[in-house]
Structure formats: structure tokens, C-alpha cells
Write a protein that holds these residues in place. Structure first.
Motif, PDB file in Angstrom:
ATOM      1  N   HIS A 120      12.643  44.959  38.723  1.00 54.22           N
ATOM      2  CA  HIS A 120      12.021  44.475  39.958  1.00 54.22           C
ATOM      3  C   HIS A 120      10.521  44.748  39.952  1.00 54.22           C
ATOM      4  CE1 HIS A 120      12.624  44.061  44.611  1.00 54.22           C
ATOM      5  NE2 HIS A 120      11.560  43.432  44.191  1.00 54.22           N
ATOM      6  N   ILE A 122      18.203  39.420  40.784  1.00 54.35           N
ATOM      7  CA  ILE A 122      18.614  40.645  40.110  1.00 54.35           C
ATOM      8  C   ILE A 122      19.879  41.127  40.795  1.00 54.35           C
ATOM      9  CG2 ILE A 122      18.015  43.039  39.558  1.00 54.35           C
ATOM     10  CD1 ILE A 122      15.067  42.221  39.693  1.00 54.35           C
ATOM     11  N   HIS A 134      16.837  41.251  49.967  1.00 55.04           N
ATOM     12  CA  HIS A 134      17.522  42.384  49.336  1.00 55.04           C
ATOM     13  C   HIS A 134      18.749  42.756  50.151  1.00 55.04           C
ATOM     14  CE1 HIS A 134      17.170  46.727  47.511  1.00 55.04           C
ATOM     15  NE2 HIS A 134      18.264  46.080  47.143  1.00 55.04           N
ATOM     16  N   ALA A 145      17.615  48.243  37.991  1.00 53.31           N
ATOM     17  CA  ALA A 145      17.162  47.108  38.797  1.00 53.31           C
ATOM     18  C   ALA A 145      15.746  47.326  39.306  1.00 53.31           C
ATOM     19  CB  ALA A 145      18.122  46.880  39.962  1.00 53.31           C
ATOM     20  N   ARG A 191      17.809  40.015  45.459  1.00 52.45           N
ATOM     21  CA  ARG A 191      18.304  41.219  44.786  1.00 52.45           C
ATOM     22  C   ARG A 191      19.531  41.739  45.515  1.00 52.45           C
ATOM     23  NH1 ARG A 191      15.292  46.958  43.237  1.00 52.45           N
ATOM     24  NH2 ARG A 191      17.229  48.161  43.054  1.00 52.45           N
TER      25      ARG A 191
END
Length: 221
Positions: free
Chosen positions: A25, A91, A39, A21, A5
Motif C-alpha cells: 500500500h 489489495i 478500506h 499489505a 483494500r
């Protein structure tokens, strides 16, 4: 399962793109509660502004001639590229700033390409959700139709260069709630918000479904 992400908002506490997001998620987490998540938040932890310069020059310089800065930047580029290679799905949340992508996002992208090479398909056939948000309106027929130079660029990189199986969720008019000049658009902005949240939730489910299908194909092979 491994999810990558990326967030790029400079206002993480109130970010529209991060909200979308987060919604997607949550669907991934519900389906894969023990998955690994890498992330990166470029708004709160940006890369050095000169990293791309050093990484790009390092790519055309023999390793034994690298400066310390070039060596560090080349290692960073390889690390960032490997984060994408390792992911099963991704993402990517990138707001529109000044009609394009922000400097800190562009630095990340350029350093990745310096590390991987300009034609590396880092996300080949992987399900990827691109989330974008814009303060104004850029839809067909609006005064600023065609001013969004971010979304087409991102689609080109993620789908056509990196080979992603791409889904796009977009929200516009995010500034209507706080900009008096946009007061007449607040009803429409609220509709866009609801629609974007619904689309993000559906996209998160599709991300899971697509990855599960990919895993079945790999297992069968």
C-alpha cells in the motif's frame, strides 16, 4: 486513482497479512498520494453473520415481497459489489485460519456475489494483489502439503470468477516466533518474512505500473 483494500485478520495490531499489505500500500500511496482509498477491515468491522442468507433469498424474491432484513442485505450486497467495480486496483489481505478462509471473509464474499451475481467480473483486467499468511508450513514436501484450502480458493474467485490480473504474495511459518514447538524453524521463518516483505514491496510497485499502463491504454482509446 481509486484503490480498494480489504483486510481480514482478527488480530490487526500484530497481523502478518496486514504488514505485507501495508508494505504494498505504501508503494501505491507514494505514486498516488491523492488517490481515493476504500478500506474494509473485516476483522474489526465484520458484516452481520446472517447478511448472506437474507441477500441470497432477496435475489430470488420479488422486491415488493422483501422483508426489511432482505432489503437491507440486498442493498449491502450492491454496495460491496460497487466498491470493487469502482476500484482501479485492489489489495486483498486474507490470513489462513483453520486451513481455509475465515467465516467473516466468506460472509463478505458471499454477500458480494449475492449483490453482483455469480458470474460478474467485478475486477476484470484490474491489477490485484492477494496477500496471504499462514502460521505453519504448507510448502511442497512438508507434512501438511495440500492443507492450505484458502489460497487456491481465493485465486479461483479473484482471477477466474472476478477476472483480476492477479499477483500473490505469501508468508508462512508466522507462528514460529511464539510457538516453542516451532523453535527449530525460526531461522527459516525469518527468511520467509524478509522474502515476503521484499515481494510485497515489488508487488506494490507492479500494482502501480500495471495501473499506469492501463490508464495509458484507456487514454489512447
Amino acid at each position: 486513482m481509486h484503490l480498494f483494500r480489504l483486510d481480514a485478520s482478527i488480530m490487526p495490531a500484530t497481523s502478518s497479512s496486514s504488514e505485507l499489505a501495508d508494505t504494498a500500500h505504501a508503494e501505491w500511496t507514494a505514486a498516488h498520494p491523492e488517490s481515493t482509498v476504500t478500506h474494509r477491515h473485516l476483522g474489526t468491522d465484520p458484516l452481520p453473520a446472517d447478511a448472506w442468507t437474507h441477500a441470497a433469498i432477496a435475489a430470488f424474491t420479488p422486491a415488493e415481497q422483501h422483508t426489511d432484513e432482505q432489503r437491507a442485505a440486498a442493498e449491502l450486497g450492491n454496495q460491496l459489489a460497487d466498491e470493487l467495480r469502482a476500484a482501479d486496483a485492489a489489495i486483498i489481505a486474507v490470513p489462513l485460519y483453520n486451513w481455509g478462509v475465515s467465516q467473516h471473509f466468506k460472509t463478505w464474499l458471499d454477500v458480494v456475489i449475492a449483490g453482483a451475481g455469480p458470474t460478474a467480473q467485478l475486477l476484470k483486467d484490474k491489477p490485484v494483489l492477494l496477500v496471504t499468511s499462514a502460521g505453519g508450513g504448507f510448502a511442497p514436501g512438508t507434512p501438511r502439503e495440500g492443507w492450505d484450502h484458502s489460497t487456491p480458493y481465493l485465486e479461483r474467485i479473484l482471477r477466474d470468477v472476478w477476472g483480476a490480473d492477479l499477483t500473490v504474495v505469501r508468508r508462512e511459518l508466522t507462528m514460529a516466533a511464539v510457538n516453542p514447538a516451532m523453535e527449530s524453524l525460526r531461522g527459516l521463518a525469518a527468511e520467509y518474512h524478509t522474502q515476503a516483505l521484499d515481494a510485497a514491496r515489488d508487488a506494490g510497485k507492479q500494482l502501480v505500473t500495471a495501473q499506469n499502463a492501463e490508464n495509458r491504454l484507456v487514454t489512447a482509446a
